[in-house]
Scaffold this motif. Structure first.
Motif, PDB file in Angstrom:
ATOM      1  N   SER A  76       0.834  -1.208   0.000  1.00  5.70           N
ATOM      2  CA  SER A  76       0.000   0.000   0.000  1.00  5.70           C
ATOM      3  C   SER A  76       0.861   1.248   0.000  1.00  5.70           C
ATOM      4  O   SER A  76       0.553   2.229  -0.687  1.00  5.70           O
ATOM      5  CB  SER A  76      -0.930   0.004   1.214  1.00  5.70           C
TER       6      SER A  76
ATOM      7  N   ALA B 200      -6.632   7.813  -5.065  1.00  5.35           N
ATOM      8  CA  ALA B 200      -6.543   6.536  -4.368  1.00  5.35           C
ATOM      9  C   ALA B 200      -7.342   6.621  -3.078  1.00  5.35           C
ATOM     10  O   ALA B 200      -7.547   7.710  -2.531  1.00  5.35           O
ATOM     11  CB  ALA B 200      -5.088   6.187  -4.075  1.00  5.35           C
TER      12      ALA B 200
ATOM     13  N   CYS C 282      -8.685   4.152   0.632  1.00  2.63           N
ATOM     14  CA  CYS C 282      -8.498   2.978   1.465  1.00  2.63           C
ATOM     15  C   CYS C 282      -9.810   2.654   2.162  1.00  2.63           C
ATOM     16  O   CYS C 282     -10.459   3.536   2.729  1.00  2.63           O
ATOM     17  CB  CYS C 282      -7.399   3.237   2.491  1.00  2.63           C
TER      18      CYS C 282
ATOM     19  N   CYS D 205     -12.561  -7.974  -5.970  1.00  2.96           N
ATOM     20  CA  CYS D 205     -11.433  -7.079  -6.251  1.00  2.96           C
ATOM     21  C   CYS D 205     -11.002  -7.184  -7.703  1.00  2.96           C
ATOM     22  O   CYS D 205     -11.036  -8.258  -8.308  1.00  2.96           O
ATOM     23  CB  CYS D 205     -10.257  -7.414  -5.351  1.00  2.96           C
ATOM     24  N   GLN D 206     -10.562  -6.057  -8.252  1.00  2.00           N
ATOM     25  CA  GLN D 206      -9.964  -6.023  -9.572  1.00  2.00           C
ATOM     26  C   GLN D 206      -8.457  -6.212  -9.441  1.00  2.00           C
ATOM     27  O   GLN D 206      -7.897  -6.207  -8.347  1.00  2.00           O
ATOM     28  CB  GLN D 206     -10.275  -4.684 -10.259  1.00  2.00           C
TER      29      GLN D 206
ATOM     30  N   GLN E 145      -5.897  -4.348 -10.035  1.00  2.00           N
ATOM     31  CA  GLN E 145      -5.066  -3.263  -9.506  1.00  2.00           C
ATOM     32  C   GLN E 145      -5.351  -2.969  -8.041  1.00  2.00           C
ATOM     33  O   GLN E 145      -4.705  -2.121  -7.446  1.00  2.00           O
ATOM     34  CB  GLN E 145      -5.262  -1.990 -10.339  1.00  2.00           C
ATOM     35  N   GLU E 146      -6.307  -3.661  -7.446  1.00  2.00           N
ATOM     36  CA  GLU E 146      -6.649  -3.398  -6.059  1.00  2.00           C
ATOM     37  C   GLU E 146      -5.869  -4.323  -5.123  1.00  2.00           C
ATOM     38  O   GLU E 146      -5.597  -5.477  -5.454  1.00  2.00           O
ATOM     39  CB  GLU E 146      -8.154  -3.596  -5.850  1.00  2.00           C
TER      40      GLU E 146
ATOM     41  N   ALA F 117      -5.868  -6.189  -1.429  1.00  2.00           N
ATOM     42  CA  ALA F 117      -6.788  -6.648  -0.390  1.00  2.00           C
ATOM     43  C   ALA F 117      -6.009  -7.410   0.663  1.00  2.00           C
ATOM     44  O   ALA F 117      -5.225  -8.311   0.337  1.00  2.00           O
ATOM     45  CB  ALA F 117      -7.880  -7.533  -0.988  1.00  2.00           C
TER      46      ALA F 117
ATOM     47  N   LEU G  22      -8.862  -2.694   2.040  1.00  2.00           N
ATOM     48  CA  LEU G  22      -8.676  -2.634   0.598  1.00  2.00           C
ATOM     49  C   LEU G  22      -8.011  -1.317   0.258  1.00  2.00           C
ATOM     50  O   LEU G  22      -8.372  -0.277   0.809  1.00  2.00           O
ATOM     51  CB  LEU G  22     -10.021  -2.703  -0.150  1.00  2.00           C
TER      52      LEU G  22
ATOM     53  N   LEU H  70      -7.542   1.062  -3.010  1.00  2.00           N
ATOM     54  CA  LEU H  70      -8.147   1.233  -4.324  1.00  2.00           C
ATOM     55  C   LEU H  70      -7.469   2.385  -5.056  1.00  2.00           C
ATOM     56  O   LEU H  70      -7.299   3.469  -4.501  1.00  2.00           O
ATOM     57  CB  LEU H  70      -9.641   1.528  -4.190  1.00  2.00           C
ATOM     58  N   THR H  71      -7.084   2.147  -6.315  1.00  2.00           N
ATOM     59  CA  THR H  71      -6.528   3.214  -7.130  1.00  2.00           C
ATOM     60  C   THR H  71      -7.554   3.644  -8.172  1.00  2.00           C
ATOM     61  O   THR H  71      -8.440   2.892  -8.557  1.00  2.00           O
ATOM     62  CB  THR H  71      -5.268   2.734  -7.865  1.00  2.00           C
TER      63      THR H  71
END
Length: 233
Positions: free
Chosen positions: A162, A176, A178, A213-214, A216-217, A219, A229, A231-232
């Motif tokens: 992260s 981004a 969180c 989740c994708q 790029q994420e 977890a 998580l 997240l961008t």
């Protein structure tokens, strides 16, 4: 890690970067690899190889020692300096065989040698050894970085990745966020039904998070019933 599939067994195989300023040797090694199910990238010298490997280095690199402008050892040093924590296995191809030469190559970060002129059987056997070594490193990394109960990143790895993701988002001016979560009344559930059943709940929650989740994420499980998580965009 970049992977391809063995056309005979269907097994996933890592990509190999072949670096040699002699076009016949380079093309021959590449042909042997492709026939064995490997995806191959080629470079005709160390500078071009480093340009390709600096930001997306294949897990196996086969490089000639003597090349103009940037030698195989210099390429090896550059990869180790930039990608020291990455799983990259480097084979140096050379006609040198003295103890001093071997020590110099190992000090530069090489994992193994290929003697010139290169023979197909020996070449593919050493590539197979490299593939096995990479696979073992992957397993060890997963054991060290993954929470054994949920399959998500463990706390230490999540925090490290992260932080890297935050720095990248700031450098590129990308948004981004969180997301922190916990399971309501989880202690009461554990007390009533027992920890074994509570573990099944954690596994279920972990699997749902992984599914949603994708790529790029990030977890992770922070501990207990707490999840996070990153997240961008």
């Amino acid at each position: 890690m970049q992977m391809s599939v063995d056309p005979v067994t269907g097994a996933k195989r890592p990509q190999v970067l072949v670096v040699d300023d002699h076009p016949t040797t380079r093309k021959l090694m590449s042909a042997w690899l492709e026939l064995s199910g490997y995806q191959v990238a080629q470079a005709e010298d160390g500078i071009r190889a480093w340009s390709a490997a600096e930001f997306d280095c294949p897990p196996i690199v086969v490089t000639d020692w003597n090349m103009p402008e940037m030698s195989g050892l210099d390429l090896c040093r550059s990869i180790r300096a930039k990608l020291c924590n990455e799983h990259v296995y480097i084979l140096i191809a050379t006609s040198r065989d003295s103890g001093d030469d071997l020590s110099e190559a190992m000090a530069a970060g090489a994992n193994d040698f290929l003697s010139k002129p290169i023979q197909e059987d020996e070449f593919l056997a050493r590539i197979q050894n490299a593939e096995n070594a990479i696979r073992q490193l992957q397993i060890q990394t997963e054991l060290a970085e993954i929470d054994g109960l949920t399959g998500l990143l463990n706390r230490r790895t999540f925090v490290e990745r992260s932080q890297t993701a935050i720095e990248a988002a700031m450098a590129h001016n990308r948004p981004a966020s969180c997301l922190m979560m916990d399971i309501d009344l989880f202690k009461q559930y554990n007390d009533e039904y027992g920890h074994a059943v509570g573990d099944e709940v954690l596994r279920l929650v972990g699997s749902i998070i992984k599914e949603m989740c994708q790529h790029q994420e990030l977890a992770g499980r922070l501990g207990g019933d707490e999840f996070c998580l990153f997240l961008t965009d």
